[in-house]
Design a protein around this motif. Sequence first.
Motif, PDB file in Angstrom:
ATOM      1  N   GLY A  13       0.886  -1.201   0.050  1.00 10.16           N
ATOM      2  CA  GLY A  13       0.039  -0.201  -0.012  1.00 10.16           C
ATOM      3  C   GLY A  13       0.818   1.119   0.058  1.00 10.16           C
ATOM      4  N   ASP A  14       1.945   1.418   0.712  1.00  9.64           N
ATOM      5  CA  ASP A  14       2.700   2.441   0.781  1.00  9.64           C
ATOM      6  C   ASP A  14       3.464   2.836  -0.572  1.00  9.64           C
ATOM      7  OD1 ASP A  14       2.298   2.837   3.297  1.00  9.64           O
ATOM      8  OD2 ASP A  14       4.122   1.776   4.145  1.00  9.64           O
ATOM      9  N   THR A  15       3.597   1.549  -1.277  1.00  9.51           N
ATOM     10  CA  THR A  15       4.310   1.806  -2.699  1.00  9.51           C
ATOM     11  C   THR A  15       3.130   2.593  -3.396  1.00  9.51           C
ATOM     12  OG1 THR A  15       5.565  -0.118  -2.383  1.00  9.51           O
ATOM     13  CG2 THR A  15       5.075   0.830  -4.790  1.00  9.51           C
ATOM     14  N   VAL A  16       1.953   2.181  -3.533  1.00 14.16           N
ATOM     15  CA  VAL A  16       0.938   2.953  -4.123  1.00 14.16           C
ATOM     16  C   VAL A  16       0.789   4.071  -3.921  1.00 14.16           C
ATOM     17  CG1 VAL A  16      -1.642   2.866  -4.610  1.00 14.16           C
ATOM     18  CG2 VAL A  16      -0.490   0.780  -4.430  1.00 14.16           C
ATOM     19  N   ILE A  17       0.891   4.749  -2.482  1.00 18.05           N
ATOM     20  CA  ILE A  17       0.813   6.023  -1.980  1.00 18.05           C
ATOM     21  C   ILE A  17       1.657   6.875  -2.678  1.00 18.05           C
ATOM     22  CG2 ILE A  17       0.907   7.609   0.040  1.00 18.05           C
ATOM     23  CD1 ILE A  17      -1.742   6.033   0.122  1.00 18.05           C
ATOM     24  N   ASN A  18       3.088   6.244  -2.368  1.00 17.58           N
ATOM     25  CA  ASN A  18       4.054   6.944  -2.984  1.00 17.58           C
ATOM     26  C   ASN A  18       4.120   7.317  -4.501  1.00 17.58           C
ATOM     27  OD1 ASN A  18       5.451   7.181  -0.577  1.00 17.58           O
ATOM     28  ND2 ASN A  18       6.386   5.363  -0.818  1.00 17.58           N
ATOM     29  N   VAL A  48      -7.150  11.467  -8.850  1.00 22.52           N
ATOM     30  CA  VAL A  48      -6.012  11.980  -9.467  1.00 22.52           C
ATOM     31  C   VAL A  48      -6.747  12.831 -10.736  1.00 22.52           C
ATOM     32  CG1 VAL A  48      -5.666   9.907 -10.938  1.00 22.52           C
ATOM     33  CG2 VAL A  48      -3.893  11.377 -10.792  1.00 22.52           C
ATOM     34  N   SER A  49      -5.898  13.709 -11.337  1.00 19.71           N
ATOM     35  CA  SER A  49      -6.450  14.387 -12.488  1.00 19.71           C
ATOM     36  C   SER A  49      -6.472  13.267 -13.851  1.00 19.71           C
ATOM     37  CB  SER A  49      -5.452  15.651 -12.914  1.00 19.71           C
ATOM     38  OG  SER A  49      -4.279  14.995 -13.374  1.00 19.71           O
ATOM     39  N   ASN A  50      -7.596  13.706 -14.801  1.00 16.83           N
ATOM     40  CA  ASN A  50      -7.692  12.873 -15.739  1.00 16.83           C
ATOM     41  C   ASN A  50      -6.511  12.539 -16.630  1.00 16.83           C
ATOM     42  OD1 ASN A  50     -10.526  13.171 -14.904  1.00 16.83           O
ATOM     43  ND2 ASN A  50     -11.161  14.461 -16.529  1.00 16.83           N
ATOM     44  N   HIS A  51      -5.695  13.359 -16.923  1.00 13.30           N
ATOM     45  CA  HIS A  51      -4.555  13.067 -17.671  1.00 13.30           C
ATOM     46  C   HIS A  51      -3.294  12.450 -17.227  1.00 13.30           C
ATOM     47  CE1 HIS A  51      -3.114  17.218 -15.956  1.00 13.30           C
ATOM     48  NE2 HIS A  51      -1.947  16.393 -16.270  1.00 13.30           N
ATOM     49  N   LYS A  52      -3.552  12.332 -15.912  1.00 10.23           N
ATOM     50  CA  LYS A  52      -2.446  11.400 -15.362  1.00 10.23           C
ATOM     51  C   LYS A  52      -3.056  10.163 -14.864  1.00 10.23           C
ATOM     52  CE  LYS A  52      -0.103  15.201 -13.210  1.00 10.23           C
ATOM     53  NZ  LYS A  52       0.454  16.106 -11.791  1.00 10.23           N
ATOM     54  N   VAL A  53      -4.125   9.763 -15.428  1.00  8.41           N
ATOM     55  CA  VAL A  53      -4.846   8.502 -15.147  1.00  8.41           C
ATOM     56  C   VAL A  53      -3.837   7.387 -15.793  1.00  8.41           C
ATOM     57  CG1 VAL A  53      -6.604   6.652 -15.347  1.00  8.41           C
ATOM     58  CG2 VAL A  53      -7.188   8.931 -14.696  1.00  8.41           C
ATOM     59  N   ASP A  54      -3.449   7.556 -17.004  1.00  3.91           N
ATOM     60  CA  ASP A  54      -2.676   6.505 -17.742  1.00  3.91           C
ATOM     61  C   ASP A  54      -1.286   6.466 -17.125  1.00  3.91           C
ATOM     62  OD1 ASP A  54      -4.791   6.182 -19.609  1.00  3.91           O
ATOM     63  OD2 ASP A  54      -3.677   6.174 -21.367  1.00  3.91           O
ATOM     64  N   PRO A  55      -0.549   7.680 -16.867  1.00  3.51           N
ATOM     65  CA  PRO A  55       0.718   7.518 -16.345  1.00  3.51           C
ATOM     66  C   PRO A  55       0.540   6.720 -14.980  1.00  3.51           C
ATOM     67  CG  PRO A  55       0.434   9.588 -17.118  1.00  3.51           C
ATOM     68  CD  PRO A  55      -0.958   9.066 -17.087  1.00  3.51           C
ATOM     69  N   LEU A  56      -0.382   7.088 -14.142  1.00  7.92           N
ATOM     70  CA  LEU A  56      -0.674   6.228 -12.753  1.00  7.92           C
ATOM     71  C   LEU A  56      -0.796   4.733 -12.881  1.00  7.92           C
ATOM     72  CD1 LEU A  56      -1.039   6.193  -9.759  1.00  7.92           C
ATOM     73  CD2 LEU A  56      -3.650   6.685 -10.276  1.00  7.92           C
ATOM     74  N   LEU A  57      -1.614   4.242 -13.767  1.00  5.20           N
ATOM     75  CA  LEU A  57      -1.789   2.641 -14.277  1.00  5.20           C
ATOM     76  C   LEU A  57      -0.459   2.229 -14.889  1.00  5.20           C
ATOM     77  CD1 LEU A  57      -5.137   2.809 -15.884  1.00  5.20           C
ATOM     78  CD2 LEU A  57      -4.660   2.450 -13.440  1.00  5.20           C
ATOM     79  N   ALA A  58       0.307   2.956 -15.511  1.00  9.29           N
ATOM     80  CA  ALA A  58       1.708   2.656 -16.091  1.00  9.29           C
ATOM     81  C   ALA A  58       2.461   2.296 -14.909  1.00  9.29           C
ATOM     82  CB  ALA A  58       2.247   3.321 -17.012  1.00  9.29           C
ATOM     83  N   LYS A  59       2.794   3.359 -13.945  1.00  6.76           N
ATOM     84  CA  LYS A  59       3.638   2.835 -12.824  1.00  6.76           C
ATOM     85  C   LYS A  59       3.212   1.940 -11.984  1.00  6.76           C
ATOM     86  CE  LYS A  59       5.545   7.572 -12.837  1.00  6.76           C
ATOM     87  NZ  LYS A  59       5.878   8.782 -11.999  1.00  6.76           N
TER      88      LYS A  59
END
Length: 425
Positions: A13-18, A48-59
């Motif tokens: 969970g902490d990894t996701v938070i970071n 999270v903002s819309n345009h950062k959904v893809d980068p978030l899923l990638a990480k």
Amino acid sequence: MRQLIIQVPRGHGDTVINIAKSLDAQNLAEFAAHNGEDEAIDVVILHVSNHKVDPLLAKLQDLPKLHITLIPSAVIPLQPPASEAPEQVKDVETLSPIEVFLSGLQSVGSWRGFLAYAAVAGIVVWIGLYTNTTFLLVAAMLIAPFAGPAMNTAIATARGDYQLLWRSLLRYFVALAVTILTTWTLSLILRQEIATSLMIANSQVSAVAVFLPLAAGAAGALNLVQSQQNSLVSGAATGMLVAASLAPPTGIVGMATAIGRWDMVTDGIFLLLLQLCGINLSASLLFRVYGLSTQGTRYQRGKKLVTRLAWIITVIALSLLLTWQFINSPYLERSTIAQQANAELQNVVKQVDLAKLVESNVRFTRPNIEGENTLLCVVYVQRQQGVTASAGEIRSRLTQAIQTRLNREGFNVTPLVDVIVLEKG
């Protein structure tokens, strides 16, 4: 803003938070829980903002046993101080590419309801065309399910998704076939024998007909990528714009087939193909501008070759259709040529200066006379003050002048002119 609920094994969970913090996520919360298999997990809720959904899923992609719930509606995360709430809610963004793509996949659903809407749209468009009732054509545009497959074709083109592309094209042509079959059947049952005036009016093609599908495709794509709060136009309105270019010609094809008016069938088929190519070209290009690409997070089946081939085929098909339109003048430009001829006719009446124009009606006649493109011109005039020429002389001179002008301007028509001189009582 989008809300995501992330489930990962206990300790991650902490990894996701970071990761979320690195992308400026807001209102984060983490708690321990157990999933349906009674495994210990960490649950993280974030915004999270819309345009950062893809980068978030990638990480997040490399985390083990990752489960993601994406809430497909806008949320408003508020943070202290309360006085900054107006500033926190005014930032409205376009949707993330993954949301646009997934919404397209979701719309390729049940066939039963889809075909039912196509049949009902056929009934409504038939009634409108048969009874010359324009508002029923508008109703048919709202019901017709053509917008979904047309826009999914554009999404598939932008994504290079062969599977979605052929499924969208299949649904598009099946919907057209059902609507055509419905109108054809109704015309046979009701023993329709002649084309109605609304059929004739809607079957005539304009020289600028290609601009409607280009505009419809762009409007549809804009509506799909805009967030709900930022959309100034409803989805129903843009869907109707797409259907507006498809519903009337579809009905005309079925009805004209039933009464043997193959010239109108040709016009309708030309319009249907022109609409599909125009919508696909403008919408797919706009989707690419807004970030849809062949490869993305949790999406690996897109191929650049499919996108390129789809664009090449679309451009070639559109070019061939436009070439066919303009080399067969005036056959597929009748609406435009009738307007241009009407303008020339009115100029002639002014120049001859024997009478004042009251009204003029210019239209192509539909019965095929071999070797002729008959243009019927009915002109109502009133003699100028002080003109002593007889009504017969005014009529003769205006008729000859109008026919001479139309022939000289190269309209490639056979003008039949009827000048009616109205006298004061």
